[in-house]
Design a protein around this motif. Sequence first.
Motif, PDB file in Angstrom:
ATOM      1  N   ARG A  45      -4.342   1.412  -6.601  1.00  0.00           N
ATOM      2  CA  ARG A  45      -3.744   2.747  -6.501  1.00  0.00           C
ATOM      3  C   ARG A  45      -2.764   3.028  -7.644  1.00  0.00           C
ATOM      4  NH1 ARG A  45      -5.434   6.563  -4.249  1.00  0.00           N
ATOM      5  NH2 ARG A  45      -3.436   7.364  -3.600  1.00  0.00           N
ATOM      6  N   ILE A  46      -2.311   1.984  -8.320  1.00  0.00           N
ATOM      7  CA  ILE A  46      -1.319   2.129  -9.389  1.00  0.00           C
ATOM      8  C   ILE A  46      -1.954   2.783 -10.618  1.00  0.00           C
ATOM      9  CG2 ILE A  46       0.191   0.838 -10.991  1.00  0.00           C
ATOM     10  CD1 ILE A  46       1.183   0.822  -8.072  1.00  0.00           C
ATOM     11  N   ASN A  47      -1.222   3.686 -11.235  1.00  0.00           N
ATOM     12  CA  ASN A  47      -1.667   4.297 -12.481  1.00  0.00           C
ATOM     13  C   ASN A  47      -1.418   3.277 -13.587  1.00  0.00           C
ATOM     14  OD1 ASN A  47      -2.379   5.942 -14.586  1.00  0.00           O
ATOM     15  ND2 ASN A  47      -0.705   7.386 -14.324  1.00  0.00           N
TER      16      ASN A  47
ATOM     17  N   LYS B 190       1.984   6.359  -7.118  1.00  0.00           N
ATOM     18  CA  LYS B 190       0.927   7.258  -7.596  1.00  0.00           C
ATOM     19  C   LYS B 190       1.369   8.709  -7.426  1.00  0.00           C
ATOM     20  CE  LYS B 190      -3.987   8.014  -7.585  1.00  0.00           C
ATOM     21  NZ  LYS B 190      -4.236   7.619  -8.973  1.00  0.00           N
ATOM     22  N   LYS B 191       1.957   9.006  -6.272  1.00  0.00           N
ATOM     23  CA  LYS B 191       2.399  10.376  -5.966  1.00  0.00           C
ATOM     24  C   LYS B 191       3.432  10.877  -6.978  1.00  0.00           C
ATOM     25  CE  LYS B 191       4.481  13.095  -2.267  1.00  0.00           C
ATOM     26  NZ  LYS B 191       5.061  13.045  -0.925  1.00  0.00           N
ATOM     27  N   ILE B 192       4.337  10.011  -7.415  1.00  0.00           N
ATOM     28  CA  ILE B 192       5.367  10.427  -8.368  1.00  0.00           C
ATOM     29  C   ILE B 192       4.925  10.220  -9.821  1.00  0.00           C
ATOM     30  CG2 ILE B 192       7.234  10.042  -6.704  1.00  0.00           C
ATOM     31  CD1 ILE B 192       7.973   7.534  -8.422  1.00  0.00           C
ATOM     32  N   ASN B 193       3.662   9.860 -10.002  1.00  0.00           N
ATOM     33  CA  ASN B 193       3.062   9.681 -11.324  1.00  0.00           C
ATOM     34  C   ASN B 193       3.724   8.558 -12.138  1.00  0.00           C
ATOM     35  OD1 ASN B 193       1.030  10.293 -13.172  1.00  0.00           O
ATOM     36  ND2 ASN B 193       2.367  11.646 -14.335  1.00  0.00           N
ATOM     37  N   ALA B 194       4.121   7.496 -11.461  1.00  0.00           N
ATOM     38  CA  ALA B 194       4.642   6.316 -12.161  1.00  0.00           C
ATOM     39  C   ALA B 194       3.475   5.631 -12.870  1.00  0.00           C
ATOM     40  CB  ALA B 194       5.294   5.365 -11.166  1.00  0.00           C
TER      41      ALA B 194
ATOM     42  N   GLN C 210       0.835  -1.206   0.000  1.00  0.00           N
ATOM     43  CA  GLN C 210       0.000   0.000   0.000  1.00  0.00           C
ATOM     44  C   GLN C 210       0.869   1.256   0.000  1.00  0.00           C
ATOM     45  OE1 GLN C 210      -3.460  -0.141  -0.183  1.00  0.00           O
ATOM     46  NE2 GLN C 210      -3.315   2.033  -0.587  1.00  0.00           N
ATOM     47  N   GLY C 211       1.909   1.265   0.830  1.00  0.00           N
ATOM     48  CA  GLY C 211       2.796   2.420   0.891  1.00  0.00           C
ATOM     49  C   GLY C 211       3.508   2.653  -0.440  1.00  0.00           C
ATOM     50  N   LEU C 212       3.994   1.572  -1.050  1.00  0.00           N
ATOM     51  CA  LEU C 212       4.677   1.691  -2.334  1.00  0.00           C
ATOM     52  C   LEU C 212       3.708   2.156  -3.411  1.00  0.00           C
ATOM     53  CD1 LEU C 212       7.132   1.406  -4.159  1.00  0.00           C
ATOM     54  CD2 LEU C 212       6.588  -1.036  -4.378  1.00  0.00           C
TER      55      LEU C 212
END
Length: 134
Positions: free
Chosen positions: A80-82, A52-56, A45-47
């Motif tokens: 959560r993954i883009n 997501k935060k760094i737009n990967a 979850q943290g990863l």
Amino acid sequence: MKHSLHYLLFALGVGLAIALVPRLPVFQPADMVMAQGTSRTISPQGLANHLKKINAKMYGAYWCPACMKQKELFGSAFKRINYIECDARGTNGQPELCKEANIRAYPTWEINGKRYEGVYPLEGLAQLSGYQGR
């Protein structure tokens, strides 16, 4: 008889499509071996939140076994993954984005402007993305 011919043609088409799909790497690149051997525990979850935060982005296809393996590593955190579905037949398929990005294999990760093809352990993705959390 007519239906049998349709099924045969469909099966041949599927077989041809599978044969033409490039063989996708499911091994770990040499630079990821060290990350696999670490004793660090990574929170899926943290990863996922960090990525997501760094737009990967992860490019893949719904039928891709390697993509399924990558998703399994995250479990429920994968939502959560883009994720960009490259097959038009998949849910929210966006093949035009994959074509523009010149995606050659599934899965392909795009992290901090660099591309990484294949399945990566969570520790490897943490290392590539600069994730320091647990």
